[in-house]
Enzyme design. Structure first.
Site, PDB file in Angstrom:
ATOM      1  N   ASP A   1     -10.694  43.914 -19.367  1.00 27.79           N
ATOM      2  CA  ASP A   1      -9.669  44.441 -20.276  1.00 27.79           C
ATOM      3  C   ASP A   1      -8.693  43.335 -20.693  1.00 27.79           C
ATOM      4  O   ASP A   1      -7.905  43.508 -21.626  1.00 27.79           O
ATOM      5  CB  ASP A   1      -8.877  45.566 -19.584  1.00 27.79           C
TER       6      ASP A   1
ATOM      7  N   LYS B   1     -17.148  54.820 -23.123  1.00 24.81           N
ATOM      8  CA  LYS B   1     -17.491  53.463 -22.664  1.00 24.81           C
ATOM      9  C   LYS B   1     -18.807  53.477 -21.879  1.00 24.81           C
ATOM     10  O   LYS B   1     -19.665  52.624 -22.073  1.00 24.81           O
ATOM     11  CB  LYS B   1     -16.346  52.900 -21.802  1.00 24.81           C
TER      12      LYS B   1
ATOM     13  N   GLN C   1      -8.873  52.648 -16.062  1.00 33.21           N
ATOM     14  CA  GLN C   1      -8.440  53.353 -17.272  1.00 33.21           C
ATOM     15  C   GLN C   1      -6.940  53.665 -17.193  1.00 33.21           C
ATOM     16  O   GLN C   1      -6.463  54.249 -16.224  1.00 33.21           O
ATOM     17  CB  GLN C   1      -9.260  54.645 -17.446  1.00 33.21           C
TER      18      GLN C   1
END
Ligand code: NAD
Length: 292
Positions: free
Chosen positions: A120, A53, A97
């Site tokens: 997200d 990312k 994450q």
């Protein structure tokens, strides 16, 4: 023979478009998108995902910040880090994450993220907005699937879409999105799961099958009708001594035989997987515009 839905190419196209947009923003003196990621512990797969990312951000000219915390980080300490990012006006969007170490409550952490920076799309407020069809950050994998469908101009209106698997990150949101009153959507959706009794019968009626199950080569040719559209989300590592890394990636679809009947199909690897990062980058660009 099916048309292969090339997620790798679509993903790179999106990243090129975002790169151009960054250049235009720079010329106009507008803010450059800045994505942050929090990584707790040293899980190998998580490190790989986060690094990918960060690398993608660099490639397209976004700024990125990686916050690395040790495995022993407490829930309270993690919430404090999140609070800092929530309040930092330089950061447009950030992710934590997943998965997190077992002693940390994932839902509590997700709920402590400012929904306006939740790129997200996991915060309950954003999930609720998605369910209502309001503008929001869509979760990466469903967003990527919609983008592939859009870019290949696949007709979804009035089609029967069978979604296999009901996870919060793929199956459930996908079933909501495909039924909504805009394109890609307006499909008649059947959400199936481990308790579904007549899966084969339902699949044989499907114009579109979106499968996110994690069982390699589960969907076989005898389960699908001619000209079906297949979106294979599953990724399983199968030991393979002929490969340098010792494994190969296999999807939930028996590709070789289903491809012969399908009109469109995503390969594994190279289908849905590569779209995830581009979705996150699209959300970050949107967050920058939203929070200006
Ligand atoms: P999950 O692993 O949380 O759950 C699997 C789902 O499959 C459950 O909802 C279960 O009810 C359903 N299921 C199990 N057996 C079934 C059966 N016999 N018939 C019908 N349904 C059944 O799901 P997930 O997190 O969405 O992951 C699914 C797969 O997708 C995994 O292989 C994962 O690695 C992959 N994945 C890929 C991406 C990507 O970017 N390509 C993203 C997320 C997940």
């Amino acid at each position: 023979m099916a048309i292969i839905l090339d997620g790798k190419k679509v993903s790179l196209d999106i990243q090129d478009e975002l790169k151009e947009e960054v250049i235009r923003r720079k010329e106009k003196g507008k803010k450059i998108p800045h994505l942050a990621a929090i990584l707790v512990g040293d899980d190998g797969a998580s490190i790989t995902y986060v690094n990918a990312k960060v690398k993608a951000c660099e490639r397209i000219g976004f700024k990125s910040t990686l916050v690395k915390l040790p495995e022993i980080t407490t829930e309270k300490e993690l919430v404090a880090e999140i609070q800092k990012l929530n309040e930092d006006i330089k950061i447009d969007g950030f992710i934590v994450q997943l998965p997190l170490p077992k002693h940390i409550n994932e839902q509590k952490i997700i709920q402590s993220i400012n929904p306006k920076k939740d790129v997200d799309g996991f915060h309950p407020q954003n999930v609720g907005r998605m369910a209502l069809g309001l503008k929001t950050f869509l979760p990466a994998t469903p967003n990527g699937i919609l983008e592939i469908i859009k870019r290949y101009k696949i007709d979804t209106v009035g089609k029967h879409c069978v979604v296999i698997g009901r996870s919060h990150i793929v199956g459930s949101p996908m079933s909501i999105l495909m039924g909504q009153n805009y394109y890609p959507g307006n499909a008649t959706v059947t959400l199936t799961h481990s308790r579904t009794k007549n899966l084969k019968e339902l699949c044989l009626q499907a114009d579109i099958i979106i499968i996110a199950l994690g069982k390699p080569e589960f969907l076989t040719a005898d389960m699908v009708k001619d000209d079906v559209v297949i979106i294979d989300v599953g990724i399983t590592r199968i030991p393979d001594e002929s490969k340098k890394n010792g494994y190969r990636l296999v999807g939930d679809v028996k590709f070789d035989e289903v491809e012969k009947k399908a009109s469109y199909i995503t390969p594994v690897p190279g289908g849905v997987g590569p779209m995830t990062i581009s979705s996150l980058l699209m959300n970050t660009m949107n967050a920058t515009k939203l929070n200006k």
